[in-house]
Design a protein around this motif. Structure first.
Motif, PDB file in Angstrom:
ATOM      1  N   ILE A   1       9.307  20.427   1.438  1.00 25.11           N
ATOM      2  CA  ILE A   1       9.003  21.447   0.538  1.00 25.11           C
ATOM      3  C   ILE A   1       8.707  20.832  -0.627  1.00 25.11           C
ATOM      4  O   ILE A   1       7.686  21.279  -1.484  1.00 25.11           O
ATOM      5  N   TYR A   2       9.343  19.562  -1.055  1.00 24.99           N
ATOM      6  CA  TYR A   2       9.219  19.028  -2.312  1.00 24.99           C
ATOM      7  C   TYR A   2       8.206  17.753  -2.251  1.00 24.99           C
ATOM      8  O   TYR A   2       8.382  16.748  -1.311  1.00 24.99           O
ATOM      9  N   ASN A   3       7.234  17.673  -3.077  1.00 24.10           N
ATOM     10  CA  ASN A   3       6.418  16.748  -3.230  1.00 24.10           C
ATOM     11  C   ASN A   3       6.976  15.348  -4.105  1.00 24.10           C
ATOM     12  O   ASN A   3       7.183  15.610  -5.042  1.00 24.10           O
TER      13      ASN A   3
ATOM     14  N   ILE B   1      14.245  12.722   3.168  1.00 21.83           N
ATOM     15  CA  ILE B   1      13.464  13.535   4.115  1.00 21.83           C
ATOM     16  C   ILE B   1      14.180  14.827   4.542  1.00 21.83           C
ATOM     17  O   ILE B   1      13.789  15.511   4.813  1.00 21.83           O
ATOM     18  N   LYS B   2      15.479  14.327   4.995  1.00 18.32           N
ATOM     19  CA  LYS B   2      16.514  15.473   5.327  1.00 18.32           C
ATOM     20  C   LYS B   2      16.552  16.578   4.299  1.00 18.32           C
ATOM     21  O   LYS B   2      16.969  17.596   4.617  1.00 18.32           O
ATOM     22  N   ARG B   3      16.299  16.209   3.108  1.00 18.13           N
ATOM     23  CA  ARG B   3      16.529  17.341   2.076  1.00 18.13           C
ATOM     24  C   ARG B   3      14.963  17.962   1.845  1.00 18.13           C
ATOM     25  O   ARG B   3      14.441  18.312   0.720  1.00 18.13           O
ATOM     26  N   LYS B   4      14.135  17.669   2.729  1.00 20.92           N
ATOM     27  CA  LYS B   4      12.838  18.444   2.658  1.00 20.92           C
ATOM     28  C   LYS B   4      11.944  17.923   1.717  1.00 20.92           C
ATOM     29  O   LYS B   4      11.152  18.429   1.286  1.00 20.92           O
ATOM     30  N   CYS B   5      11.944  16.549   1.719  1.00 24.68           N
ATOM     31  CA  CYS B   5      11.022  15.957   0.521  1.00 24.68           C
ATOM     32  C   CYS B   5       9.892  15.242   1.507  1.00 24.68           C
ATOM     33  O   CYS B   5      10.108  14.638   2.255  1.00 24.68           O
TER      34      CYS B   5
ATOM     35  N   SER C   1      30.360  12.048   2.933  1.00 25.40           N
ATOM     36  CA  SER C   1      30.123  11.335   1.912  1.00 25.40           C
ATOM     37  C   SER C   1      30.469  11.978   0.431  1.00 25.40           C
ATOM     38  O   SER C   1      30.088  13.016   0.180  1.00 25.40           O
ATOM     39  N   GLU C   2      31.055  11.084  -0.186  1.00 23.60           N
ATOM     40  CA  GLU C   2      31.245  11.468  -1.635  1.00 23.60           C
ATOM     41  C   GLU C   2      30.231  11.304  -2.621  1.00 23.60           C
ATOM     42  O   GLU C   2      30.339  12.120  -3.749  1.00 23.60           O
ATOM     43  N   THR C   3      29.174  10.644  -2.450  1.00 25.08           N
ATOM     44  CA  THR C   3      28.096  10.327  -3.312  1.00 25.08           C
ATOM     45  C   THR C   3      26.750  11.119  -2.945  1.00 25.08           C
ATOM     46  O   THR C   3      25.673  11.095  -3.555  1.00 25.08           O
ATOM     47  N   ALA C   4      26.850  12.041  -1.810  1.00 26.88           N
ATOM     48  CA  ALA C   4      25.585  12.388  -1.446  1.00 26.88           C
ATOM     49  C   ALA C   4      25.159  13.457  -2.516  1.00 26.88           C
ATOM     50  O   ALA C   4      23.968  14.017  -2.339  1.00 26.88           O
ATOM     51  N   TRP C   5      25.968  14.168  -3.186  1.00 22.49           N
ATOM     52  CA  TRP C   5      25.759  15.326  -3.961  1.00 22.49           C
ATOM     53  C   TRP C   5      24.691  14.689  -4.987  1.00 22.49           C
ATOM     54  O   TRP C   5      24.013  15.525  -5.480  1.00 22.49           O
ATOM     55  N   VAL C   6      24.526  13.521  -5.215  1.00 19.36           N
ATOM     56  CA  VAL C   6      23.618  12.945  -6.252  1.00 19.36           C
ATOM     57  C   VAL C   6      22.359  13.174  -5.861  1.00 19.36           C
ATOM     58  O   VAL C   6      21.536  13.778  -6.818  1.00 19.36           O
ATOM     59  N   TYR C   7      21.895  13.271  -4.454  1.00 16.26           N
ATOM     60  CA  TYR C   7      20.661  13.857  -4.096  1.00 16.26           C
ATOM     61  C   TYR C   7      20.437  15.293  -4.178  1.00 16.26           C
ATOM     62  O   TYR C   7      19.143  15.608  -4.421  1.00 16.26           O
ATOM     63  N   ASP C   8      21.476  15.802  -3.949  1.00 18.06           N
ATOM     64  CA  ASP C   8      21.365  17.327  -4.029  1.00 18.06           C
ATOM     65  C   ASP C   8      21.102  17.913  -5.492  1.00 18.06           C
ATOM     66  O   ASP C   8      20.431  18.642  -5.709  1.00 18.06           O
TER      67      ASP C   8
ATOM     68  N   GLU D   1       0.809  -1.139   0.047  1.00 11.05           N
ATOM     69  CA  GLU D   1      -0.013   0.063  -0.065  1.00 11.05           C
ATOM     70  C   GLU D   1       1.051   1.231  -0.057  1.00 11.05           C
ATOM     71  O   GLU D   1       2.042   1.242   0.562  1.00 11.05           O
ATOM     72  N   PRO D   2       0.475   2.403  -0.533  1.00 16.19           N
ATOM     73  CA  PRO D   2       1.326   3.436  -0.550  1.00 16.19           C
ATOM     74  C   PRO D   2       1.595   4.103   0.894  1.00 16.19           C
ATOM     75  O   PRO D   2       0.706   3.631   1.756  1.00 16.19           O
ATOM     76  N   VAL D   3       2.702   4.563   0.994  1.00 11.92           N
ATOM     77  CA  VAL D   3       2.922   5.142   2.575  1.00 11.92           C
ATOM     78  C   VAL D   3       3.618   6.487   2.130  1.00 11.92           C
ATOM     79  O   VAL D   3       4.122   6.831   1.323  1.00 11.92           O
ATOM     80  N   VAL D   4       3.099   7.297   3.050  1.00 10.05           N
ATOM     81  CA  VAL D   4       3.570   8.885   3.206  1.00 10.05           C
ATOM     82  C   VAL D   4       4.264   9.169   4.158  1.00 10.05           C
ATOM     83  O   VAL D   4       4.022   8.740   5.368  1.00 10.05           O
ATOM     84  N   LEU D   5       5.498   9.771   3.934  1.00 12.18           N
ATOM     85  CA  LEU D   5       6.570  10.245   4.901  1.00 12.18           C
ATOM     86  C   LEU D   5       6.940  11.633   4.807  1.00 12.18           C
ATOM     87  O   LEU D   5       7.030  12.045   3.743  1.00 12.18           O
ATOM     88  N   LYS D   6       6.608  12.511   5.959  1.00 10.99           N
ATOM     89  CA  LYS D   6       6.601  13.837   5.813  1.00 10.99           C
ATOM     90  C   LYS D   6       7.209  14.221   7.181  1.00 10.99           C
ATOM     91  O   LYS D   6       6.917  13.784   8.157  1.00 10.99           O
ATOM     92  N   THR D   7       7.817  15.596   6.852  1.00 18.09           N
ATOM     93  CA  THR D   7       8.090  15.971   8.278  1.00 18.09           C
ATOM     94  C   THR D   7       7.461  17.734   7.930  1.00 18.09           C
ATOM     95  O   THR D   7       6.809  17.981   6.954  1.00 18.09           O
TER      96      THR D   7
END
Lengths: 366, 1003
Positions: free
Chosen positions: A175-177, A194-198, A346-353, A165-171
């Motif tokens: 900002i971003y849906n 989530i920590k990037r405001k999604c 982390s060297e790879t975190a920029w991908v999220y950004d 079933e769909p799950v919704v996680l928010k804080t």
């Protein structure tokens, strides 16, 4: 100390090679695609990684379970079919109120084997490519077992591990849906969004594009997960529809491969795959290299995507294979590995950004 | 790559001392080769002759000169390099680079400093700057503070957490450190400490003893890419120096997140500093994982880099050197796989254990308790598929005469005695822990005393349990399990008291940087009891058609059996390769060039026992085995290999046996009509010669003379080439006796002879096949490839075909003086008096056109502060008093003030040598010690030894002089040699620097 003589177990490969060892974890017989992993720690996160669905994991590092297994929340499943180690530790350094690896495997009903020459196994898998195998406590009816091993293939992996079933996680400050289409990704990735405001809408893999678009996503994540990218053409068809909406998109692992297929590109079975924590990936046009964790057996065929659709963003330093793409036909990127965002540098975190940036641009264009 | 770099000055680390040994030669050698591969011209400076890096053909220019800023400036002015690489030479390399920078010399001469910057060196140089660095980079340090009130101490402790350590600041004596576990204790101790501080200040530091100690080795390229090569975990927690700890790689008791946290911190630090090359970061981690602290950061290759290189197959010095040139990690090919690069973090599929070795036996009085300063002189590396296997192999590798962790002497001790040994944490603690586990003491009880993690205790217990099981229930399956825990057949047989039910041969696994993910093209091996013999596959497909020689090396460095053996072995391997042989090496010393996988064709890291080497012979089937350059332990090993169809090159068992039996040896010499004696007379002159014999003729590369005569181990003696007091007649006699002896034993190869000239008669005093300590020095002094010539004779070549005469070589125009270097400052309580036991840990070479010049260089290079005026304190044993008169007179004539203890002063004065009398310590009042403390004394001459009544006083004098870095002469001969140097009136500036690559003849 565990009793010096434990119960015998056997690892049987499709070519009838037999490794004699001892039983660990659950008792029984299991069949799967045997893959090795070269990490020297991380046994627990490997076991709980859904991309190992249908596979039997062999650890090349010989001493496993030194810290026991932590009690996690009950949602964690082991989707792998079996576990192979040279030696497991019955007297963990710090058991942290948890259990031994053996108890952990038993609790999750995973059949395992230890005490075999894991290096010989790795060399065999490396030289022969993909190989099915079975862990069993009995070699009776051997011919039949070999038949079963040979006929085994992983199907329906995604359906089996995706959320029901769909799950919704928010804080508060989301900002971003974002919609994450769940092909079976390790849940630790959620935090990176989530920590990037999604605001996360995690939806089952087979959710229709219409349903997804109703959620008004500002970004869509095609998650990583187990299995072959061409296992379920319906999923690729859905991706094609979503990509045509030019919503910022982000693919990882099998999600990345399916995005390529949806764009008309090709994926190929690799001679031996990338399996371990030390795969070096270079950012094209720069001298920057990242150390990445990978478990995949397919990669994107060179030259199969036109530059109007996507250009290569990342390549593997060792074999030059494609590890990531920037899409030109729509705002999006996709990568072959799981970006690690847990350590501070982390060297790879920029991908999220980068994904966030695409969504931000999308917002400002509105 | 940075194309402006064409010529690089590489600074070597100088002599081996405790804490800095042959690993720096391994680094330097590897770095030179790596630089030359990139077509860089390499200028090398290193006063240590026992180094492969100073051999012909490694660097382009080689200066065996003191590591002294003025000398280095002269080398730079002569050679005009454009860059300097200071990170391969230990602390001294960085220190010199920093001094060159601070004096403006680097800028003036437009020299680039590679790999590090002066700021980076300064940042980790001292406690204050280091603390600041950690603050800047936001990494935790061990919390400490200086306070001047009890309240401030308590509030610090409340913040940092108990226990804390309290020390008074500025006391007249060495401050006591008090451990405080609660507020009450702290209040009391802090008050006392404040009292005893002259400034009413105390240092309060968070106590972290018992925390886990870990190291992370990270490398970084010029664009900021970083990888972590591996980590190391000390079995002994914080409190015992990491150099004295048993170390395991990779870490075993860390959780995934703990390990990731420390890896990230190490990368954070190297990135902040911006080192281009390797960086070692040492951590303490609270056992519950909740906290960590950074204990140290090294912006250069370290002892751990050497261990990690050997454990992983990742050649850190080589990669660092290439990174320093501006290559990026992904541009440096991994030579093992050929399909990966230096940006692949090595994947390990085995467990490695490093076990330190100590040479306390050479330092009779030294305290064996381990603590904050390093005391070990070497180590062994063992690799296995389980911790137990690696640990058992390590025990066999350290040459202590046991093959399990059961020490027979401990089995006789009471539980209380065992507990006492464990608490005292000396170098045998781990064996006492094992004994305690055997006796059923609980893990918890042992953990509380030692802080050794339960995981390790459980593993040791597994070994103990297996010992028990073998005794009672040996069958096929138990046998196999025992083999997998690292038991030898011989051990199982002994413990079980019966024949083995079955025997298994090991097969060999590869160290390949990738856990078999890729097919290795070049590799090294360790034994395991598994299915596949990868070495056999390799041996069958490589080096076909070449004769194969197995070189048995010497294992861990100890005082007396160290660098010089390894130097010769590395040379031997290189020569064999050059001569077209396929080379296979067995060794377990990680700190040396012979275990660099680039050196030989195939390398085995395993114990040097009969059983271990037997299996390698069975897998490799070599044509010949050589152990000639590996010291007596390994020579004895080659003896037991006689039953295999393999040729033993060099001395064989027959000769070794004869030489061990002195009566027999003297009988042989008598039959040859060669005068001989065992007694080295005080006023005799001692010569040594290494004699090379080809089955027909003899060649002596050099006859050297020892400065110290009686009762000093020849390895500790200042040695001079050419011999000063050798007449033509004596020279002829030396050659005659040498030829007779070599011909009698009829061994093709090299033999070491010692002679004494006494009352115009020449005597033979020693004949040895296992002594090689002059070879490196003689090789450098003469420019002759001594090892290669000897080796070619062993292989059946003729001296005449090599251009060597039947006689003593005369071709060198240089004078060379070898000066031993000691590490007494590292060994608390050790007396600096020399004796028959060798005590030096390393050596330096001085080269010049005269004896005096060479000696001055040698003494300077050894670290001695040469003073030309001041006060000399003399305290002599009775037997030296008469002999001393002419020596002390020379010092007096040179303008030194002489102070002597009463008896000595009386003898001197009555012989018209002016000397003031000073009281002995036990006589009370202002004494010798006060004189030393007064800063006036520039040299101490103190000769009493065991059995002398003066001894206790003199040990105190010598220790205090050592603490104050005042040169101390424990024999009159050494002091006398110095007078020749001083009388010469030439300073270092007056003496030419010599590039031996250009100045010595090539053969």
């Amino acid at each position: 100390m565990k009793s010096i003589k434990a119960k015998r177990a056997y690892l049987v490969l499709a070519d009838a090679t037999v490794f004699i060892g001892y039983s660990m974890g659950a008792v029984g017989q299991t069949i799967g695609e045997v893959v090795f992993n070269t990490c020297s720690a991380s046994y627990q996160s490997i076991l709980s990684d859904p991309t190992y669905y249908g596979q039997i994991i062999a650890q090349t590092y010989p001493l496993v379970g030194n810290r026991g297994a932590e009690n996690e929340d009950n949602n964690t499943r082991i989707t792998a079919n079996g576990y192979i180690a040279r030696e497991w530790c019955d007297t963990p350094s710090d058991i942290q109120g948890g259990m031994t690896l053996d108890e952990y495997l038993k609790a999750h009903n995973i059949v395992g084997i230890y005490g075999i020459d894991t290096r010989r196994l790795t060399r065999t898998l490396r030289d022969k490519g993909y190989f099915n195998g079975a862990i069993t406590q009995s070699l009776n009816d051997f011919d039949n077992l070999i038949k079963k091993i040979k006929s085994y293939s992983i199907h329906g992996a995604v359906s089996s591990v995706t959320v029901k079933e769909p799950v919704v996680l928010k804080t508060e400050d989301s900002i971003y849906n974002v919609v994450i289409i769940d092909y079976g990704f390790p849940r630790t990735l959620q935090d990176s969004f989530i920590k990037r405001k999604c605001r996360l809408n995690i939806v089952p893999a087979h959710t229709s594009p219409e349903e997804i678009l109703k959620l008004n996503p500002e970004g869509i994540v095609f998650s990583n997960g187990p299995g072959d990218p061409d296992d379920d053409p319906a999923l690729i068809k859905n991706i094609k529809v979503l990509l045509s909406k030019k919503i910022p998109s982000f693919g990882m692992g099998v999600g990345h491969q399916m995005m390529v297929l949806a764009c008309g590109g090709l994926v190929e079975k690799m001679p031996k795959g990338h399996r371990g924590s030390n795969q070096p990936v270079r950012i094209c046009g720069t001298d920057k290299v990242m150390v990445t964790m990978q478990n995949h057996g397919y990669d994107v065929a060179q030259g199969s995507l036109h530059e109007d659709v996507a250009r290569i963003m990342l390549t593997n330093v060792n074999d030059n294979s494609i590890e990531g793409l920037y899409y030109t036909a729509f705002p999006g990127l996709s990568i072959q590995f799981t970006p690690n965002d847990t350590s501070p540098n982390s060297e790879t975190a920029w991908v999220y950004d980068e994904f966030i940036r695409l969504m931000k641009e999308g917002k400002s264009n509105e | 790559m940075n194309n402006s770099i064409k010529k690089v000055l590489l600074i070597g680390s100088g002599p081996s001392t405790i804490g800095q040994g042959s690993e720096y030669d391994y680094f330097g050698n590897q770095a030179c080769i790596a630089l030359k591969e990139e077509e860089i011209q390499v200028v090398l400076v290193n006063p240590n002759p026992v180094t492969s890096m100073t051999d012909m053909g490694v660097a382009d220019s080689v200066y065996i000169e003191p590591l002294n800023v003025d000398i280095i400036k002269r080398i730079i002015e002569t050679e005009k390099p454009d860059s300097i690489l200071p990170t391969m030479g230990g602390d001294i390399g960085l220190k010199i680079a920093l001094e060159l920078h601070q004096s403006g010399f680097l800028d003036d001469n437009k020299l680039k400093m590679l790999s590090v910057t002066p700021d980076m060196i300064s940042a980790v140089e001292n406690k204050q700057s280091f603390k600041k660095l950690l603050e800047d980079v936001n990494e935790p340090s061990v919390m400490s503070t200086v306070v001047s009130s009890v309240d401030a101490a308590v509030s610090f402790a409340n913040e940092a957490g108990f226990p804390v350590i309290v020390r008074p600041a500025y006391t007249s004596s060495f401050p006591n450190a008090d451990f405080c576990y609660c507020v009450e204790e702290l209040e009391q101790r802090a008050a006392q400490a404040l009292e005893s501080s002259m400034l009413h200040q105390i240092l309060v530091e968070k106590c972290i003893s018992g925390w886990k100690e870990l190291e992370y080795e990270v490398v970084r390229d010029c664009v900021g890419n970083c990888i972590c090569v591996s980590n190391l975990e000390n079995i002994d927690p914080v409190g015992i120096h990491t150099g004295d700890s048993i170390i395991v790689a990779p870490s075993q008791t860390l959780s995934d997140s703990e390990s990731a946290k420390l890896r990230a911190a190490a990368i954070n630090i190297i990135s902040y500093l911006g080192v281009v090359g390797s960086c070692n970061v040492r951590f303490a981690l609270k056992p519950d994982g909740s906290e960590y602290a950074v204990l140290g950061v090294y912006t250069r290759v370290t002892r751990s880099s050497s261990l990690i290189s050997k454990v992983t197959g990742y050649p850190i010095a080589r990669v660092s050197a290439k990174l320093a040139l501006g290559l990026k990690l992904f541009e440096i090919v991994n030579d093992i796989t050929l399909c990966t690069t230096a940006c692949n973090e090595p994947a390990i599929d085995y467990c490695a254990v490093k076990f330190p070795t100590w040479s306390f036996g050479n330092f009779g009085e030294a305290n064996r308790t381990l603590g904050a300063s390093m005391q070990s002189t070497g180590c062994a590396l063992a690799i296995g598929t389980s911790f137990e296997m690696a640990f058992m192999k390590a025990i066999r590798s350290i040459n202590i005469g046991v093959d399990t962790p059961s020490l027979p002497k401990f089995s006789l001790k009471s539980n209380e005695e065992i507990i006492e040994i464990i608490k005292n944490s000396d170098n045998e603690r781990i064996f006492a822990v094992y004994e305690a586990l055997k006796r059923g003491m609980s893990h918890e009880f042992i953990y509380d005393m030692t802080g050794i993690d339960y995981w390790y205790l459980a593993k040791l217990k597994n070994i103990a349990f297996m010992e028990e099981t073998i005794k009672s229930a040996l069958d096929d399956e138990i046998y196999t399990l025992a083999k997998n825990l690292g038991f030898l057949d011989e051990t199982i047989k002994r413990i079980s008291g019966r024949d083995l039910p079955v025997t298994l041969a090991p097969n060999y696994k590869m160290v390949d940087t990738c856990a078999a993910e890729f097919d290795a093209q070049k590799a090294y091996f360790y034994s395991a009891w598994d299915d596949d013999n990868e070495a056999k596959i390799f041996a069958d497909i490589t080096n076909r058609g070449k004769k194969k020689v197995l070189v048995l090396c010497s294992g861990p460095n100890t005082v007396g059996f160290g660098d010089e053996l390894e130097y010769c072995n590395a040379y031997c391997i290189k020569s064999l390769k050059k001569l077209g042989y396929s080379t296979v090496v067995l060794n377990n010393n990680p700190d040396v060039t012979s275990t660099d996988f680039y050196t030989s064709d195939r390398l085995y890291i395993d114990p040097l026992t009969v059983e271990d080497s037997k299996h390698i012979i069975e897998t490799e089937r070599p044509w010949a085995v050589i152990a000639q350059f590996s010291g007596i332990n390994t020579l004895q090993l080659s003896e037991s290999l006689n039953k295999y169809p393999v040729k033993v090159l060099g001395a064989d068992s027959r000769v070794i046996k004869t030489l061990e039996d002195f009566d027999k040896l003297w009988e042989i010499l008598s039959n040859l009509k060669i005068p001989h004696t065992v007694e080295r007379k005080l006023n005799g002159t001692v010569f040594e010669a290494d004699v090379i014999y080809d089955g027909e003729y003899c060649f002596i590369p050099a006859v050297v003379e020892l400065i110290e005569h009686a009762n000093v181990n020849s390895g500790d003696s200042i040695t001079v080439y050419p011999a000063i007091n050798m007449s033509k007649k004596i020279k002829e006699l030396i050659f005659k006796y040498s030829s007779l002896i070599a011909k009698h034993f009829n061994v093709r190869g090299i033999i070491n002879l010692q002679f004494m000239l006494y009352n115009n008669s020449l005597y033979v005093t020693e004949v040895r096949y296992d002594t090689v300590h002059n070879i490196p020095f003689v090789s450098k002094a003469t420019g002759l490839p001594v090892v290669e010539i000897a080796l070619r004779c062993m292989l059946g070549e003729k001296l005449s075909d090599m251009g060597c005469c039947d006689g003593i070589y005369e071709g060198s125009k240089l004078c060379a003086v070898r000066v031993p270097v000691f590490s007494f400052d590292k060994l608390s309580g050790a007396d600096t008096q020399l004796g028959s036991q060798m005590k030096s840990t390393g050596e330096v070479l001085g080269l010049g056109s005269s004896f005096e010049d060479a000696l001055l260089k040698g003494l300077t290079a050894s670290g001695m502060r040469i003073k030309r005026s001041g006060t000399i304190l003399v305290s002599l044993r009775n037997s030296d008093k008469q002999e001393s008169i002419p020596v002390i007179e020379k010092f007096s004539n040179l303008g030194f003030n002489i102070f002597a203890t009463a008896g000595t002063a009386k003898v001197l004065n009555s012989n018209f040598v002016a000397a003031s009398s000073v009281r002995k310590i036990h006589e009370g009042g202002p004494s010798t010690i006060d004189l030393i403390n007064s800063n006036k004394v520039v040299y101490v001459i103190s000769t009493s030894e065991k059995g002398d009544t003066e001894l206790n006083d003199d040990i105190k004098i010598r220790r205090r002089a050592l603490e104050r870095q005042i040169p101390t002469f424990t024999t009159l001969e050494t002091a006398n040699a110095l007078t020749r140097c001083l009388a010469n009136k030439r300073s270092l500036d007056d003496i030419d620097i010599i590039d031996i690559a250009k100045n010595l003849p090539k053969t």
